[in-house]
Design a protein around this motif. Structure first.
Motif, mmCIF file in Angstrom:
data_model
loop_
_atom_site.group_PDB
_atom_site.id
_atom_site.type_symbol
_atom_site.label_atom_id
_atom_site.label_comp_id
_atom_site.label_asym_id
_atom_site.label_seq_id
_atom_site.Cartn_x
_atom_site.Cartn_y
_atom_site.Cartn_z
ATOM 1 N N TYR A 152 3.023 26.872 21.351
ATOM 2 C CA TYR A 152 3.569 27.475 22.318
ATOM 3 C C TYR A 152 2.450 28.117 23.159
ATOM 4 N N THR A 167 7.134 33.760 21.408
ATOM 5 C CA THR A 167 8.370 33.007 21.817
ATOM 6 C C THR A 167 9.169 32.269 20.651
ATOM 7 N N LEU A 220 7.596 26.386 27.693
ATOM 8 C CA LEU A 220 7.232 26.961 26.604
ATOM 9 C C LEU A 220 6.026 26.450 25.934
ATOM 10 N N ASP A 221 5.638 25.167 25.981
ATOM 11 C CA ASP A 221 4.481 24.826 25.319
ATOM 12 C C ASP A 221 3.177 24.421 26.099
#
Length: 330
Positions: A187, A192, A113-114
Motif C-alpha cells: 500500500y 488502507t 492503493l498500491d
C-alpha cells in the motif's frame, strides 16, 4: 483530525453484481465518508444503465466522486485516473472525510492503493503498435508479447489488444518487462483496507442474469442508441464495455435481442470470474459474506484494524488512532 491521525482509505472490492454498492454506502454512512468511483466505465457521462451506475436518488445523499468525467468519445487512461483519484482521496482526508472507494476495475483500484508508477509513453511508437494491432489482430500481438514478456502476457487476456499494445510499448521504451511496472502488493499508505464482498458462484450467476434483464427494462437499448450518436463506436475504450458492444450489434441488425441478452450475460459472468480471481490473489483483502446479517459490522471491524497505523510516524504505528466515525452534529 490531526496530521498524525488521517482518515483510513477504505476500498470495497469484488465481482460485479456481488453487492459492492450497497456495502460501500453503508460504510460511508457509518464512517462519515464519501464515495470514490473506481469503475473504469462509470467515468463516462451517459453510460449509466449498462454500467449499473447508482442513480442519484439511490445514493442516500452521500457525495460521489469521479463519475461522469469524460465523453464517450474520449479515451480513458489509468495513469490520469490515478492522479485524479489520489488527489481526491487526499482532499477528502484533509477535510476529515473517509474515502470509500468502490468499483470493479481491479487495475484502477490497485493503481490508487498500491505503489504503482507508470512508465512514460511514446506517441509514434504507440501509433505503430496500434496500426499493427489493426493489421494482424490482438491474438498475434499477444503471441508476440508472450515471447518477450511471458508474465505480462499471462495477466492480459489475448482479446485485450489495447493492454497488449501498452505492454509492448513499455517493453520497447524501457528495455524491461512490462510486468516490472505492474503494482506490487504494498500500500502507498498503510492506513488502507480492502473489503471484499464474498458471494457464491450460483448466486452471482443468477444475479447477473437478473441485472441484465433489468438493464433492458431500464432502457439500455435507448442509452446505447444515444451514445452511438455521441461517438461511442469510434471510442478506443468506452466501446469495449460489456453490454454496449452487444447492444450496438443488436441495433446494427447483427444480433437478435435474445442473443444480445445471452451474450451480455455470458460476457459478464466471465468478467466476474476474472475480477474474483484477481482479488482472491491479494491476501490483504478482508472478505465478508454478501448475505451475512453482520456484514457491515465485520467490515467496520476491518476498518478499525487499520486505525492504529500511523502513516506519518517513522517506522510505522506507535499507538491507536482516533475514531474514524464522524462525530455527531451539535
Amino acid at each position: 483530525m490531526t496530521q498524525a491521525d488521517p482518515r483510513p482509505i477504505v476500498a470495497v472490492v469484488g465481482a460485479t453484481a456481488a453487492g459492492k454498492t450497497a456495502l460501500s454506502l453503508d460504510l460511508a454512512e457509518r464512517l462519515g465518508g464519501e464515495i470514490v468511483n473506481t469503475d473504469a466505465m462509470q467515468v463516462y457521462r451517459g453510460m449509466d444503465v449498462g454500467t449499473a451506475k447508482a442513480p442519484v436518488a439511490e445514493r442516500r445523499g452521500v457525495p460521489h466522486h469521479l463519475l461522469d468525467l469524460l465523453e464517450v468519445s474520449e479515451p480513458a487512461s489509468v495513469a490520469e485516473f490515478q492522479e485524479l483519484a489520489r488527489t481526491t482521496v487526499a482532499d477528502l482526508r484533509a477535510r476529515g472525510v473517509t474515502p470509500v472507494l468502490v468499483g470493479g476495475s481491479a487495475l484502477y483500484t490497485r493503481a490508487i492503493l498500491d505503489r504503482f508508477e507508470f512508465p512514460g509513453t511514446d506517441a509514434a511508437l504507440r501509433a505503430r503498435l496500434e496500426a499493427e494491432l489493426d493489421a494482424v489482430g490482438p491474438m498475434a500481438l499477444h503471441a508476440r508479447l508472450a515471447r518477450v514478456d511471458p508474465e505480462a502476457a499471462s495477466r492480459i487476456i489475448p482479446e485485450n489488444g489495447r493492454r497488449t499494445v501498452r505492454a509492448l510499448e513499455v517493453v520497447e521504451l524501457t528495455g524491461r518487462p512490462f510486468s516490472a511496472s505492474l503494482p506490487t502488493l504494498e500500500y502507498a499508505d498503510p492506513r488502507t483496507v480492502q473489503i471484499g464482498v464474498d458471494i457464491d458462484r450460483p448466486t452471482l450467476d443468477a444475479r447477473i442474469e437478473a441485472r441484465v434483464a433489468a438493464m433492458f427494462d431500464d432502457g439500455l437499448v435507448a442509452e446505447v442508441e444515444r451514445l452511438l450518436d455521441a461517438g461511442l463506436a469510434d471510442s478506443r475504450t468506452a466501446s469495449r464495455a460489456i453490454g454496449y458492444r452487444e447492444v450496438a450489434a443488436l441495433l446494427a441488425g447483427e444480433l437478435g435481442e435474445d442473443e444480445a441478452r445471452e451474450r451480455i450475460v455470458i460476457a459478464t459472468r466471465r468478467f466476474a470470474r476474472r475480477q474474483d480471481a484477481w482479488f482472491r490473489k491479494d491476501p490483504r483483502v478482508v472478505w465478508v459474506p454478501f448475505d451475512a446479517p453482520d456484514r457491515l459490522e465485520r467490515a467496520l471491524a476491518a476498518v478499525a484494524s487499520v486505525e492504529a497505523v500511523d502513516s506519518y510516524a517513522p517506522g510505522g504505528g506507535h499507538g491507536p488512532g482516533g475514531d474514524c466515525r464522524r462525530p455527531p452534529a451539535g
